[in-house]
Design an enzyme around this catalytic site. Structure first.
Site, PDB file in Angstrom:
ATOM      1  N   TYR A   1       1.007  -1.092  -0.018  1.00  0.00           N
ATOM      2  CA  TYR A   1      -0.023  -0.001  -0.059  1.00  0.00           C
ATOM      3  C   TYR A   1       0.931   1.110   0.035  1.00  0.00           C
ATOM      4  O   TYR A   1       1.746   1.410   0.803  1.00  0.00           O
ATOM      5  CB  TYR A   1      -0.932  -0.053   1.179  1.00  0.00           C
ATOM      6  CG  TYR A   1      -1.653   1.083   1.359  1.00  0.00           C
ATOM      7  CD1 TYR A   1      -2.637   1.769   0.397  1.00  0.00           C
ATOM      8  CD2 TYR A   1      -1.308   2.196   2.306  1.00  0.00           C
ATOM      9  CE1 TYR A   1      -3.247   2.885   0.479  1.00  0.00           C
ATOM     10  CE2 TYR A   1      -1.923   3.383   2.387  1.00  0.00           C
ATOM     11  CZ  TYR A   1      -2.768   3.579   1.256  1.00  0.00           C
ATOM     12  OH  TYR A   1      -3.550   5.020   1.669  1.00  0.00           O
TER      13      TYR A   1
ATOM     14  N   CYS B   1     -10.836  13.751   4.636  1.00  0.00           N
ATOM     15  CA  CYS B   1     -11.686  14.701   5.086  1.00  0.00           C
ATOM     16  C   CYS B   1     -12.080  16.123   4.228  1.00  0.00           C
ATOM     17  O   CYS B   1     -12.621  17.107   4.406  1.00  0.00           O
ATOM     18  CB  CYS B   1     -11.417  15.514   6.400  1.00  0.00           C
ATOM     19  SG  CYS B   1     -11.415  14.178   7.825  1.00  0.00           S
TER      20      CYS B   1
ATOM     21  N   ASN C   1     -10.893   3.195   0.705  1.00  0.00           N
ATOM     22  CA  ASN C   1      -9.538   4.022   0.539  1.00  0.00           C
ATOM     23  C   ASN C   1      -8.970   3.779  -1.060  1.00  0.00           C
ATOM     24  O   ASN C   1      -7.720   3.909  -1.102  1.00  0.00           O
ATOM     25  CB  ASN C   1      -8.590   3.390   1.568  1.00  0.00           C
ATOM     26  CG  ASN C   1      -7.454   4.490   1.808  1.00  0.00           C
ATOM     27  OD1 ASN C   1      -7.566   5.682   1.526  1.00  0.00           O
ATOM     28  ND2 ASN C   1      -6.184   4.015   2.243  1.00  0.00           N
ATOM     29  N   ALA C   2      -9.638   3.234  -1.913  1.00  0.00           N
ATOM     30  CA  ALA C   2      -9.241   3.045  -3.277  1.00  0.00           C
ATOM     31  C   ALA C   2      -8.548   4.485  -3.824  1.00  0.00           C
ATOM     32  O   ALA C   2      -9.269   5.635  -3.461  1.00  0.00           O
ATOM     33  CB  ALA C   2     -10.339   2.527  -4.312  1.00  0.00           C
TER      34      ALA C   2
HETATM   35  C1  SPV Z   1      -3.206   9.989   3.512  1.00  0.00           C
HETATM   36  O1  SPV Z   1      -3.917   8.911   4.025  1.00  0.00           O
HETATM   37  O2  SPV Z   1      -3.037  10.977   4.451  1.00  0.00           O
HETATM   38  C2  SPV Z   1      -2.830  10.028   2.297  1.00  0.00           C
HETATM   39  C3  SPV Z   1      -2.486   8.761   1.836  1.00  0.00           C
HETATM   40  O3  SPV Z   1      -2.511  10.841   1.896  1.00  0.00           O
HETATM   41  S1  SPV Z   1      -1.437   7.746   2.317  1.00  0.00           S
HETATM   42  O4  SPV Z   1      -0.207   7.976   1.499  1.00  0.00           O
HETATM   43  O5  SPV Z   1      -1.613   6.394   2.737  1.00  0.00           O
HETATM   44  O6  SPV Z   1      -0.490   8.595   3.547  1.00  0.00           O
END
Ligand code: SPV
Ligand code: MN
Length: 623
Positions: A223, A275, A387-388
């Site tokens: 991920y 958000c 969270n896709a």
């Molecule tokens: C977040 O979750 O704040 C993101 C994606 O911007 S990540 O790369 O998972 O942090």
């Protein structure tokens, strides 16, 4: 290159890769790559420069290895992460603490030597049968006071490809770093893969941050938030660097808002994941600089900011032509885009909230999927994961600010803080001053949890500046650094709190998705002293007439007095409840600046006085 390194590397790479690495003339980089090779034992290594050929190579490899699959539209691919690997893993993300260093009880850490031993044992031979890619990127625009050089070693062509879309090239930049220049290092392996090509040993997923060496290890995960070194892994290192050097590394979007005439006013905004950060930065007609991470520095008496990244790893759920026209248009045109964890049917991507019918069967992050299928716990598996995401370069967007790569950054006039708050704060308000904003709006962000991190969603949690997941210094110090920033500029930006998620007594959202555009335009006017405000107990509120005019102008809508009163009445009891929760939250922290307690006490006195005079719910017209 020293023979100690060539001896390890020569067998694994061709002449071109060896020459590419050698030309950097930086022994620290040679040592890092040689160590990664010795430890992870890839079959072969490809060292990439900034050239178009090397970028194309990585793109091609992502398809050859099966990590990405082409979709119907030219340039589009899909990547799937494992079923249990769909979000940032906070529990497995730890700081490696050298002896004698304390980061505060709030931060997840482990003793350095033991942690290194553990994570390196998981990386031992982890690239067997695979190729390792060595990539160089630059955080922030190149050749600027904001730039940070980075080196990434990974056995995932998907990670390497994503970084091409999300970051500025950094090979040439690194050549100019000099022997003492600081750079960040990232070593990632997806680990052993299962038949679906996803990380098999999820129980051995680790993201360990070595603050002594400016290095992050990531293993047994795919991920992006756990693996794309330059994103949240680098943010943690940058927060420490910023602390040492007197600037701020923030989980913030950055955008230009158009005002009357040809005026463009720059805002940053910090909201927890899911958000509304990206959709705010992407509002039609405005200019996006960045949607996730910004560095803020005092330059010649002004706060100036850059986007650390040059692309977007955005949440795709609910992106549709009506609510997010700019990104929706981009996602449906040809161009280089990686979709992750969506549903694929007939080589086309589908996601929840896309505004079109979703087929009843296809391939998704669970494998072959059909409607009604459940997981082992009996929960329905949604066609796309909540969270896709999509990954795209900012340059592909029609509203990208031409100043994206300005080495001096853009001047910041306003800062917005917000979270998912269904029952307490009004949709928009302005802080009385910098310290009031930092403490009661930024440090006090409280938000209902989402699918962006593993664990249950919908739980109310504090999330300081929306950066709490990434803080790498004690919380009190972090707040103090924000307070101190005001002393470094002539006029600190105005601070605002927004809340897009307020609900009425019937449990329905009180605002439409696009109402935030009106709040943004109101803030822009406030920055230039062009609208009045009403003084409330927790900040300055918009006047009905001003919002009514803006609703008409921006959205072509009538804004009723009834809606205004419902949205902007002060929920006094709820605000006091939040202060109680904040007291517990801050009470557990060591070394808080004394101004925190003083500012919250003053806010409490104002709320209690209002409650005594006018009750638990007070109309803005009665203030
Ligand atoms: C977040 O979750 O704040 C993101 C994606 O911007 S990540 O790369 O998972 O942090
Ligand atoms: Mn983020």
């Amino acid at each position: 290159m020293d023979a100690r390194y060539t001896n390890v590397l020569r067998d694994k790479m061709d002449e071109a890769s060896l020459a590419c690495l050698e030309a950097l003339q930086d022994e620290r980089v040679h040592a890092f790559v040689a160590d990664a090779v010795r430890l992870c034992r890839p079959d072969s290594v490809k060292v990439c420069s900034d050239s178009a050929e090397d970028r194309a190579y990585v793109r091609r490899r992502a398809i050859e290895t099966g990590e990405e699959t082409p979709l119907a539209i030219d340039g589009h691919t899909v990547h799937f992460d494992g079923f249990h690997d769909q979000a940032r893993d906070k529990a497995a993300t730890k700081y490696l603490l050298p002896e004698g260093v304390g980061l505060g009880a709030e931060l997840n850490s482990t003793e350095r030597e033991a942690g290194l031993k553990e994570v390196r044992s998981f990386l031992d031979g982890a690239m067997d049968g695979k190729q390792m890619y060595v990539r160089f990127f630059c955080l922030g625009p190149a050749d600027s006071r904001f730039s940070i050089s980075c080196v990434q070693c990974t056995d995932s062509a998907y990670v390497a490809h994503s970084e091409d879309l999300l970051y500025r090239p950094g090979y040439e930049h690194l050549k100019g770093l000099g022997p003492d220049g600081e750079f960040f290092r990232f070593l990632h392996s997806a680990g052993r893969l299962d038949e679906q090509n996803t990380s098999a040993d999820i129980d051995k997923r680790r993201i360990y941050i070595d603050i002594l060496e400016n290095m992050v290890y990531s293993v047994n995960t795919q991920y992006g938030g756990n693996t794309i070194g330059l994103k949240k892994l680098a943010l943690r290192l940058a927060i420490r660097k910023a602390d040492r050097e007197g600037w701020l590394a923030e989980h913030m979007f950055l955008m230009g808002v158009r005002g009357p005439g040809k005026r463009i006013t720059y805002f940053t905004g910090a909201f927890p994941s899911m958000c509304g950060k990206t959709s705010t930065a992407m509002l039609p007609g405005e200019l996006i600089v960045g949607d996730d991470i910004a560095y803020l520095r005092a330059v010649d008496g002004e706060m100036r900011a850059v986007n650390v990244e040059s692309g977007i790893f955005g949440i795709i759920e609910n992106v549709n032509a009506h609510d997010d026209p700019v990104i929706h248009d981009c996602l449906t045109r040809r161009g280089e885009i990686i979709f992750s964890n969506i549903l694929v049917s007939g080589d086309r991507p589908y996601w929840l909230g896309m505004g079109a019918k979703i087929p009843g069967a296809g391939t998704n992050y669970s494998g072959e999927w059909h409607e009604g299928v459940t997981d082992s716990g009996g929960n329905e598996i949604t066609p796309s994961h909540h969270n896709a995401r999509y990954t795209v370069a900012l340059g592909a967007l029609g509203n990208c600010d031409p100043r994206l790569d300005d080495p001096d950054g853009v001047p910041v006039a306003g800062i917005m803080y917000g979270g998912r708050d269904s029952d307490t704060s009004v949709p928009v308000k302005e802080a009385f001053d910098w310290a009031h904003g930092v403490i009661t709006m930024g440090a006090a962000i409280e938000s209902e949890t989402t699918a962006a991190t593993l664990g249950s969603a919908g739980e109310r949690k504090f999330n300081m500046m929306s950066n709490q997941d990434f803080l790498a210094i004690p919380f009190g110090k972090y707040i103090q650094n924000h307070l101190d920033f005001a002393g470094k500029v002539e006029r600190p930006p105005l601070i605002f709190a927004t809340n897009y998620w307020l609900k009425g007594a019937d449990g329905q959202w009180l605002n439409g998705k696009l109402d935030k555009h009106v709040w943004l335009k109101w803030m822009e006017r406030r920055v230039h002293g062009q609208t009045d405000a009403i003084e409330g107990p927790t900040g300055l509120l918009p006047k009905y007439e001003d919002l009514k005019a803006l609703f008409r102008e921006i959205l072509g809508k009538d804004y009723s007095r009834h809606d205004y009163l419902e949205q902007f009445s002060i929920r006094v009891r709820k605000n006091l409840d939040k202060l109680d929760r904040l007291r517990d939250h801050f009470g557990a922290m060591a070394d808080l600046p004394p101004l925190v307690a003083e500012t919250l006490a003053a806010q409490r006195r104002r709320l209690e006085a209002l409650q005594a005079a006018k009750g638990d719910l007070v109309s803005p017209l009665d203030l």
